[in-house]
Design a protein around this motif. Sequence first.
Motif, PDB file in Angstrom:
ATOM      1  N   ARG A  83       0.811  -1.221   0.000  1.00 28.35           N
ATOM      2  CA  ARG A  83       0.000   0.000   0.000  1.00 28.35           C
ATOM      3  C   ARG A  83       0.848   1.276   0.000  1.00 28.35           C
ATOM      4  O   ARG A  83       0.449   2.264  -0.631  1.00 28.35           O
ATOM      5  CB  ARG A  83      -0.976  -0.002   1.177  1.00 28.35           C
TER       6      ARG A  83
ATOM      7  N   ASP B 220      -4.286   2.562  -4.908  1.00 29.10           N
ATOM      8  CA  ASP B 220      -4.751   2.606  -6.292  1.00 29.10           C
ATOM      9  C   ASP B 220      -4.826   1.189  -6.870  1.00 29.10           C
ATOM     10  O   ASP B 220      -3.825   0.461  -6.883  1.00 29.10           O
ATOM     11  CB  ASP B 220      -3.803   3.448  -7.140  1.00 29.10           C
ATOM     12  N   GLN B 221      -5.999   0.781  -7.362  1.00 28.72           N
ATOM     13  CA  GLN B 221      -6.201  -0.578  -7.840  1.00 28.72           C
ATOM     14  C   GLN B 221      -5.423  -0.863  -9.115  1.00 28.72           C
ATOM     15  O   GLN B 221      -4.996  -1.997  -9.358  1.00 28.72           O
ATOM     16  CB  GLN B 221      -7.693  -0.835  -8.061  1.00 28.72           C
TER      17      GLN B 221
ATOM     18  N   MET C 107       7.031   2.071  -6.104  1.00 32.95           N
ATOM     19  CA  MET C 107       6.578   1.121  -7.117  1.00 32.95           C
ATOM     20  C   MET C 107       7.728   0.294  -7.690  1.00 32.95           C
ATOM     21  O   MET C 107       7.581  -0.929  -7.853  1.00 32.95           O
ATOM     22  CB  MET C 107       5.829   1.846  -8.238  1.00 32.95           C
TER      23      MET C 107
ATOM     24  N   ARG D 298      -2.436   0.248  -9.875  1.00 32.22           N
ATOM     25  CA  ARG D 298      -1.061  -0.069  -9.480  1.00 32.22           C
ATOM     26  C   ARG D 298      -0.974  -1.468  -8.872  1.00 32.22           C
ATOM     27  O   ARG D 298      -0.020  -2.209  -9.128  1.00 32.22           O
ATOM     28  CB  ARG D 298      -0.546   0.971  -8.485  1.00 32.22           C
ATOM     29  N   LEU D 299      -1.983  -1.823  -8.079  1.00 35.66           N
ATOM     30  CA  LEU D 299      -1.994  -3.158  -7.496  1.00 35.66           C
ATOM     31  C   LEU D 299      -2.113  -4.215  -8.593  1.00 35.66           C
ATOM     32  O   LEU D 299      -1.446  -5.260  -8.539  1.00 35.66           O
ATOM     33  CB  LEU D 299      -3.155  -3.290  -6.505  1.00 35.66           C
TER      34      LEU D 299
ATOM     35  N   THR E 202       1.395   1.679  -3.700  1.00 36.41           N
ATOM     36  CA  THR E 202       0.220   1.863  -4.552  1.00 36.41           C
ATOM     37  C   THR E 202      -0.662   3.014  -4.103  1.00 36.41           C
ATOM     38  O   THR E 202      -1.434   3.546  -4.909  1.00 36.41           O
ATOM     39  CB  THR E 202      -0.635   0.581  -4.561  1.00 36.41           C
TER      40      THR E 202
END
Length: 395
Positions: free
Chosen positions: A227, A233-234, A289, A236-237, A230
Amino acid sequence: MRLRLFLLALGAFAVGTDSMVMTGILDGIADDLDTSLAAAGQLVTVFGLAYALLAPVLATVTARWDRRRVLFTALAVFTLANALSALAPGYGTLLATRILAAAGAALYTPTANAVATTLVPPERRGRAIATVLGGMTVATVLGVPLGAYLGRADWRWTMWLVTALGAAALAGLAALLRDLPAATAAPGIRERLAPLRNRQVIAGTFTTFLVFVAVNSVYIYLATAVRPATGGDQDRLSLILLMSGLASMAGNWLGGRLVDRLGVRAVLLTGGVLGALAYGALPLLSGSMPGALCYAAVSPLVGWSMAVALPHRLVSVDPPSAPLLMSLNSSALYLGLAAAGVVGSTAIDVLGGRWFPVVSVVAMAGAVAVTLGTVRRPPRPQAAEETRLVSPSGV
């Protein structure tokens, strides 16, 4: 022939997606059903535990059934269960439907592998099994990221995706899978568990259990672990999950070749050490990231390489009992998955969302210790030749 194998693999793809996709939608489930993240994580635990316990029982109950009937029943139960999951009004109902889905999965996967071997000549059976199991691996690359992407708006869409995959496999097999050989009598539960009297088998299954506790204690709660990178943010996940899936496929391919070249002991020890280092570094890597993607590339590569070595080790203990030992390895795997849901959530409560991967370091270190104590170093070629020359059979 290839089409029928593909359809069997499609069913395995649906099962693999269903068992792993929860990782990307736990937050959505917790918010929608007004429950905690830890409680949502127990959905994974219940699925894994039900699979591990039901697999030998269902195999025994359906031993005299026609294999086509077993496959259709398994996929029908699995598909229905996921449709009910998508419609579940509350946490309790969703929990019950996950148990039902696990029952269908536990019946389908071993049957699909057995059926695949009857569709090809004996010399191609290994590749046939690899094709079916390939559906599980591809699920980590396509099914899980796609499910997580759909789950951005509503986690129920993810369940409908799995339902559609199961229904497609069921329809295809109903149309094309015919004239299968009659089933032979299957061993009872006592016979299935008889190899557990062998200490090497106990050590091997315990190693499998520890490895999958280590791998899944982080993987189930990967959204929490990364987390910081990310920001919730979905998209990025989903990218991190895609990287993890690609690394899983590479690890599966690499593991088989490394086991043949270096041996089980080397793969398990090297993989265990690298895996422990990756989990230990995750709290630091998750801050960005690039760091999270680096972890997603290394950890699954190592984990799936070890996943190939683990059943190979068990089968080498008693080759004539290979089917039973593979079944025990599968049960240990899913018990590890079930335990990981509890271990991971407890670690989050105690250590926090950043440092909880430390628990995976401990579990993987345990797997390395058991391997060191129970797997012998393979003899050197020169030593093996000398032993042959001085032995009575070598005179």
